[in-house]
Design an enzyme around this catalytic site. Structure first.
Site, PDB file in Angstrom:
ATOM      1  N   GLU A 181      -0.536  -5.485   5.974  1.00  0.00           N
ATOM      2  CA  GLU A 181       0.796  -5.589   5.350  1.00  0.00           C
ATOM      3  C   GLU A 181       1.609  -6.697   6.018  1.00  0.00           C
ATOM      4  O   GLU A 181       2.277  -7.490   5.342  1.00  0.00           O
ATOM      5  CB  GLU A 181       1.529  -4.250   5.450  1.00  0.00           C
ATOM      6  CG  GLU A 181       0.922  -3.196   4.526  1.00  0.00           C
ATOM      7  CD  GLU A 181       1.490  -1.795   4.707  1.00  0.00           C
ATOM      8  OE1 GLU A 181       1.294  -0.983   3.809  1.00  0.00           O
ATOM      9  OE2 GLU A 181       2.114  -1.509   5.738  1.00  0.00           O
ATOM     10  N   THR A 221       0.841  -1.204   0.000  1.00  0.00           N
ATOM     11  CA  THR A 221       0.000   0.000   0.000  1.00  0.00           C
ATOM     12  C   THR A 221       0.872   1.249   0.000  1.00  0.00           C
ATOM     13  O   THR A 221       1.926   1.271   0.650  1.00  0.00           O
ATOM     14  CB  THR A 221      -0.873   0.000   1.271  1.00  0.00           C
ATOM     15  OG1 THR A 221      -1.720  -1.151   1.232  1.00  0.00           O
ATOM     16  CG2 THR A 221      -1.745   1.247   1.356  1.00  0.00           C
TER      17      THR A 221
HETATM   18  C1  5RP Z   1       1.441   2.024   4.332  1.00  0.00           C
HETATM   19  C2  5RP Z   1       2.910   1.879   4.321  1.00  0.00           C
HETATM   20  C3  5RP Z   1       3.644   2.426   3.150  1.00  0.00           C
HETATM   21  O1  5RP Z   1       4.386   1.419   2.569  1.00  0.00           O
HETATM   22  C4  5RP Z   1       4.553   3.530   3.617  1.00  0.00           C
HETATM   23  O2  5RP Z   1       3.778   4.490   4.320  1.00  0.00           O
HETATM   24  C5  5RP Z   1       5.273   4.191   2.444  1.00  0.00           C
HETATM   25  O3  5RP Z   1       4.353   4.914   1.684  1.00  0.00           O
HETATM   26  P1  5RP Z   1       4.763   5.702   0.383  1.00  0.00           P
HETATM   27  O4  5RP Z   1       5.113   4.689  -0.648  1.00  0.00           O
HETATM   28  O5  5RP Z   1       3.517   6.488   0.039  1.00  0.00           O
HETATM   29  O6  5RP Z   1       5.917   6.620   0.713  1.00  0.00           O
HETATM   30  O7  5RP Z   1       3.519   1.319   5.196  1.00  0.00           O
HETATM   31  O8  5RP Z   1       0.888   1.575   5.540  1.00  0.00           O
END
Ligand code: 5RP
Length: 222
Positions: free
Chosen positions: A103, A28
């Site tokens: 996740e 995500t």
């Molecule tokens: C979501 C996550 C994402 O992997 C993390 O926040 C990184 O996000 P982005 O790719 O938008 O920088 O752990 O729960």
């Protein structure tokens, strides 16, 4: 290059690590969104995906990629996801997008965790990014006190509920020098659903976006 261009670069590069015809795990976030789009653009035929959030499921389906329930698979060859921080051993903080519980569940099904991130996510010590923790509401006050004993200041993430309908605590001020130990400790506290330290489920490989191109880091067994 902008941070988003660096994310797009690694999203694209991760497509090469996807086995043709496999069911894969998909995480995500904005970096993963680039990965999903690149996967669809490449026409790489995956049999389907187990997704870690409603948002990713929606995006996968919009591209015609079938989304499977986690209980429909026993093993995934690969899980592709971003991170909020990653260190030199592949330990991560995750959950900035509030999807940490699903996740960790999908990562647990996977043989390999491919972390895709722009170079700003690589840190010497985890903890500058506030540590997300998905919690049961009645435990919030006690968990705030427990984090204070570790030197952390925990606050509820305003206006946010996870896909599981639960709140998130963000813990500031921690210096996570032993991610395995802290993950084990916090996971045992009553009311903690998931702590956003991914140490037992650390990355196998990281594709890091830099202005000079994609830097690949393979993490040796501990
Ligand atoms: C979501 C996550 C994402 O992997 C993390 O926040 C990184 O996000 P982005 O790719 O938008 O920088 O752990 O729960």
């Amino acid at each position: 290059m902008t941070q988003d261009e660096l994310k797009a670069q690694v999203g694209q590069a991760a497509v090469d690590l996807v086995p043709e015809g496999a069911v894969i795990g998909v995480g995500t976030g904005s970096t993963v969104n680039h990965f999903i789009d690149a996967l669809a653009r490449a026409g790489r035929a995956v049999a389907g995906a187990v997704s870690s959030s409603d948002a990713s499921s929606q995006r996968l389906r919009a591209h015609g990629i079938p989304v499977l329930e986690a209980c429909a698979v026993q093993r995934l060859p690969v899980y592709v996801d971003g991170a909020d921080e990653i260190d030199a051993l592949g330990f991560m903080i995750k959950g900035g997008g509030a999807a940490l519980t699903r996740e960790k569940i999908v990562a647990d099904l996977a043989e390999r965790f491919v972390c895709i991130a722009d170079q700003s996510k690589l840190v010497p010590v985890l903890g500058a990014f506030p540590l997300p923790v998905e919690v049961i509401p009645m435990a919030v006050a006690q968990l705030v006190r427990r984090f204070a004993t570790l030197g952390g200041s925990a606050t509820l993430r305003e206006g946010v509920r996870t896909d599981n309908g639960l709140p998130i605590l963000d813990v500031r001020g921690l210096s996570i020098t032993d991610p395995l130990a802290m993950e084990a400790q916090v996971s045992q506290w009553p009311g903690v659903v998931t702590v956003g330290i991914f140490a037992r489920h650390r990355a196998s490989v990281c594709l890091l976006g830099t202005p000079e191109g994609v830097r690949r880091i393979d993490f040796a067994p501990l």
